[in-house]
Design an enzyme around this catalytic site. Structure first.
Site, PDB file in Angstrom:
ATOM      1  N   ARG A  11       0.838  -1.193   0.000  1.00 39.74           N
ATOM      2  CA  ARG A  11       0.000   0.000   0.000  1.00 39.74           C
ATOM      3  C   ARG A  11       0.876   1.246   0.000  1.00 39.74           C
ATOM      4  O   ARG A  11       1.998   1.230   0.491  1.00 39.74           O
ATOM      5  CB  ARG A  11      -0.923   0.008   1.225  1.00 39.74           C
ATOM      6  CG  ARG A  11      -1.934  -1.133   1.233  1.00 39.74           C
ATOM      7  CD  ARG A  11      -2.827  -1.059   2.461  1.00 39.74           C
ATOM      8  NE  ARG A  11      -3.819  -2.129   2.439  1.00 39.74           N
ATOM      9  CZ  ARG A  11      -3.635  -3.341   2.966  1.00 39.74           C
ATOM     10  NH1 ARG A  11      -2.483  -3.618   3.563  1.00 39.74           N
ATOM     11  NH2 ARG A  11      -4.572  -4.264   2.883  1.00 39.74           N
ATOM     12  N   LYS A  65     -11.341  -3.286  11.669  1.00 44.77           N
ATOM     13  CA  LYS A  65     -12.189  -3.037  12.834  1.00 44.77           C
ATOM     14  C   LYS A  65     -12.382  -4.301  13.664  1.00 44.77           C
ATOM     15  O   LYS A  65     -12.768  -5.344  13.165  1.00 44.77           O
ATOM     16  CB  LYS A  65     -13.543  -2.495  12.385  1.00 44.77           C
ATOM     17  CG  LYS A  65     -14.425  -2.056  13.546  1.00 44.77           C
ATOM     18  CD  LYS A  65     -15.718  -1.451  13.040  1.00 44.77           C
ATOM     19  CE  LYS A  65     -16.589  -0.975  14.186  1.00 44.77           C
ATOM     20  NZ  LYS A  65     -17.866  -0.398  13.713  1.00 44.77           N
ATOM     21  N   HIS A  88      -2.142   2.805  -5.539  1.00 47.16           N
ATOM     22  CA  HIS A  88      -2.831   1.573  -5.155  1.00 47.16           C
ATOM     23  C   HIS A  88      -3.053   0.660  -6.363  1.00 47.16           C
ATOM     24  O   HIS A  88      -3.210  -0.552  -6.214  1.00 47.16           O
ATOM     25  CB  HIS A  88      -4.179   1.909  -4.515  1.00 47.16           C
ATOM     26  CG  HIS A  88      -4.760   0.803  -3.693  1.00 47.16           C
ATOM     27  ND1 HIS A  88      -4.516   0.652  -2.356  1.00 47.16           N
ATOM     28  CD2 HIS A  88      -5.578  -0.219  -4.043  1.00 47.16           C
ATOM     29  CE1 HIS A  88      -5.156  -0.410  -1.899  1.00 47.16           C
ATOM     30  NE2 HIS A  88      -5.819  -0.954  -2.910  1.00 47.16           N
ATOM     31  N   ARG A 111      -1.189  -2.638  -6.907  1.00 46.43           N
ATOM     32  CA  ARG A 111      -1.685  -3.837  -6.223  1.00 46.43           C
ATOM     33  C   ARG A 111      -2.695  -4.576  -7.087  1.00 46.43           C
ATOM     34  O   ARG A 111      -2.686  -5.806  -7.181  1.00 46.43           O
ATOM     35  CB  ARG A 111      -2.328  -3.445  -4.893  1.00 46.43           C
ATOM     36  CG  ARG A 111      -1.316  -2.922  -3.885  1.00 46.43           C
ATOM     37  CD  ARG A 111      -1.977  -2.262  -2.674  1.00 46.43           C
ATOM     38  NE  ARG A 111      -2.810  -3.162  -1.897  1.00 46.43           N
ATOM     39  CZ  ARG A 111      -2.348  -4.068  -1.043  1.00 46.43           C
ATOM     40  NH1 ARG A 111      -1.038  -4.220  -0.878  1.00 46.43           N
ATOM     41  NH2 ARG A 111      -3.171  -4.826  -0.346  1.00 46.43           N
ATOM     42  N   HIS A 138      -4.298  -9.487   2.517  1.00 41.36           N
ATOM     43  CA  HIS A 138      -5.757  -9.557   2.396  1.00 41.36           C
ATOM     44  C   HIS A 138      -6.331 -10.794   3.051  1.00 41.36           C
ATOM     45  O   HIS A 138      -7.531 -10.909   3.179  1.00 41.36           O
ATOM     46  CB  HIS A 138      -6.165  -9.632   0.916  1.00 41.36           C
ATOM     47  CG  HIS A 138      -6.192  -8.299   0.254  1.00 41.36           C
ATOM     48  ND1 HIS A 138      -6.372  -8.171  -1.109  1.00 41.36           N
ATOM     49  CD2 HIS A 138      -6.067  -7.045   0.729  1.00 41.36           C
ATOM     50  CE1 HIS A 138      -6.339  -6.887  -1.423  1.00 41.36           C
ATOM     51  NE2 HIS A 138      -6.159  -6.193  -0.327  1.00 41.36           N
ATOM     52  N   TYR A 169      -3.936 -12.842  10.907  1.00 41.47           N
ATOM     53  CA  TYR A 169      -3.456 -13.915  10.065  1.00 41.47           C
ATOM     54  C   TYR A 169      -2.000 -14.227  10.409  1.00 41.47           C
ATOM     55  O   TYR A 169      -1.287 -13.429  11.023  1.00 41.47           O
ATOM     56  CB  TYR A 169      -3.597 -13.575   8.579  1.00 41.47           C
ATOM     57  CG  TYR A 169      -2.839 -12.359   8.113  1.00 41.47           C
ATOM     58  CD1 TYR A 169      -1.461 -12.398   7.947  1.00 41.47           C
ATOM     59  CD2 TYR A 169      -3.512 -11.173   7.820  1.00 41.47           C
ATOM     60  CE1 TYR A 169      -0.764 -11.287   7.510  1.00 41.47           C
ATOM     61  CE2 TYR A 169      -2.826 -10.047   7.394  1.00 41.47           C
ATOM     62  CZ  TYR A 169      -1.451 -10.116   7.232  1.00 41.47           C
ATOM     63  OH  TYR A 169      -0.756  -9.023   6.814  1.00 41.47           O
TER      64      TYR A 169
END
Length: 413
Positions: A244, A274, A338, A341, A364, A374
């Site tokens: 990013r 969140k 961006h 990506r 992701h 993750y």
């Protein structure tokens, strides 16, 4: 004798409190300190009573007489003006705004101060003007929807949704406090009222067939566009690593291990999800990426940031630097930082790389429901191989090789 404004302005403090009558029980009381206050003396049920109408000049002579007229009418109707005031005070305490402010005070404990202030401002600007003065138990679902629709008409769909949701939280608080029986925000969804978020607009990125030309223009950027060599190197590193924009421009030298061929982006710099903690992100460095970093070190290695701000080396490069560089190269509306990506994801998927490897490299991948993060070290050997092949692919198509023609034999998943 009736009072006049001129007479009141001429009143001087006395050694003792003195009352100046205006008739029908209304007096202006002057205390030894000089402050003036309105008092209404009356009888109800045969007992004497007194009611304050406020201080002068905040409450003018005209306004005091209006308050007197209201109180006398209440007496004529058999009501005690003091009791009526207490009832009105209780009702005002339970209007939506008052309840919302009490909810916010309780809710904001332990919350980020900036976020809490933002939530309160959203209520003040969007909700209170519409339903703030209404007793909370009288507010219905249609009234809430009308408030949200008014906000949405400004084009502020997201704010309308958030204002509606926050209002629902206020009603839940009010139910617990025994001030109302139901939450009208649960009765109708905003989609029922056709208040929905617009379709997501994906960030611009060029088609795979246009990537070779883009790479060539990046190579020529500092010459053809009077641009910065550091900006050019930032775009080149972004094309190889497809991180990013914020992750790239805020990078610090201590995040890189060139001997170990790895870049570890700290968890606090990763995109927040969140309700879930962030995790560090591992970027395997290709030979090409290392060469760029070695070149950059000669230019910026004396400071903390790999890509320092032009005028303040203690800050990172501006978030718009890469975007504006692409504009100058003729890619306005066609490519963004961006967008690298999106290009990488499209080509790597089309050439057969395992979806999980690509998603982890893009940070992701679906987070574990128990741990909330993750495994950032997952598929490291496969990702390192993929990143080197990606860099080789970019160099190849820039030199004239066929687009989307990476090694057809993929490693095991």
């Amino acid at each position: 004798m009736k009072l006049t404004d001129a007479f009141i302005k001429g009143i001087k403090p006395q050694a003792k409190t003195k009352n100046y009558p205006d008739g029908h029980g209304l007096v202006l009381q002057c205390n030894p300190q000089g402050s003036l206050g309105w008092r209404y003396r009356y009888r109800f049920g045969g007992k004497p009573n007194m009611l304050s109408f406020g201080t002068y000049p905040e409450v003018t002579l005209k306004r005091a007489r209006e308050k007197l007229a209201t109180a006398r009418k209440q007496l004529d109707e058999g009501k005690d003006p003091s009791t009526v005031r207490k009832q009105e005070s209780t009702q005002n305490r339970n209007d939506f705004k008052s309840v919302a402010l009490r909810w916010h005070k309780a809710w904001s404990v332990g919350k980020d101060e900036k976020h809490a202030t933002k939530v309160l401002r959203r209520l003040e600007q969007n909700v209170f003007p519409e339903i703030g003065s209404m007793p909370i138990h009288t507010i219905t679902a249609p009234l809430l929807i009308k408030m949200a629709q008014k906000v949405a008409k400004r084009g502020a769909i997201d704010i309308a949704k958030r204002a509606y949701s926050t209002s629902g939280q206020v009603f839940r608080y009010a139910i617990v406090e025994g001030l109302c029986d139901r939450n009208p925000a649960n009765d109708i969804s905003l989609s029922d009222a056709h208040i929905e978020s617009p379709p997501v607009k994906h960030r611009s990125s060029v088609a795979p067939k246009d990537v070779p030309e883009l790479l060539k223009k990046i190579d020529a950027y500092d010459v053809a566009n009077n641009g910065s060599a550091i900006t050019k190197l930032a775009m080149k590193l972004m094309s190889y690593t497809f991180v990013r924009t914020s992750e790239l421009i805020e990078a610090k030298w201590d995040e890189f291990d060139l001997k170990g061929n790895v870049w570890i982006v700290p968890a606090e710099r990763m995109k927040k999800v969140k309700g879930r903690p962030s995790a560090p992100h591992i970027v395997a460095l290709s030979k090409q990426s290392k060469a760029i970093l070695q070149e950059l070190h000669k230019l910026t290695g004396g400071g903390d940031f790999v890509f320092p701000h032009e005028s303040n080396p203690k800050k990172s490069m501006s978030n718009n630097t890469i975007l504006f560089a692409l504009y100058r190269m003729g890619y306005k509306g066609r490519m963004t930082g961006h967008g690298f990506r999106g290009v990488a994801s499209t080509i790597l998927h089309e050439t057969g790389y395992p979806h999980a490897h690509i998603e982890v490299q893009l940070s992701h991948l679906e987070r574990d429901k128990v741990s909330g993060a993750y495994n950032h070290a997952e598929y490291i050997p496969q990702r390192a191989k993929m990143m080197q092949e990606w860099a080789d692919y970019l160099d190849g198509i820039k030199a004239g090789a066929k687009v989307i023609n990476i090694n057809s034999k993929r490693g095991a998943a």
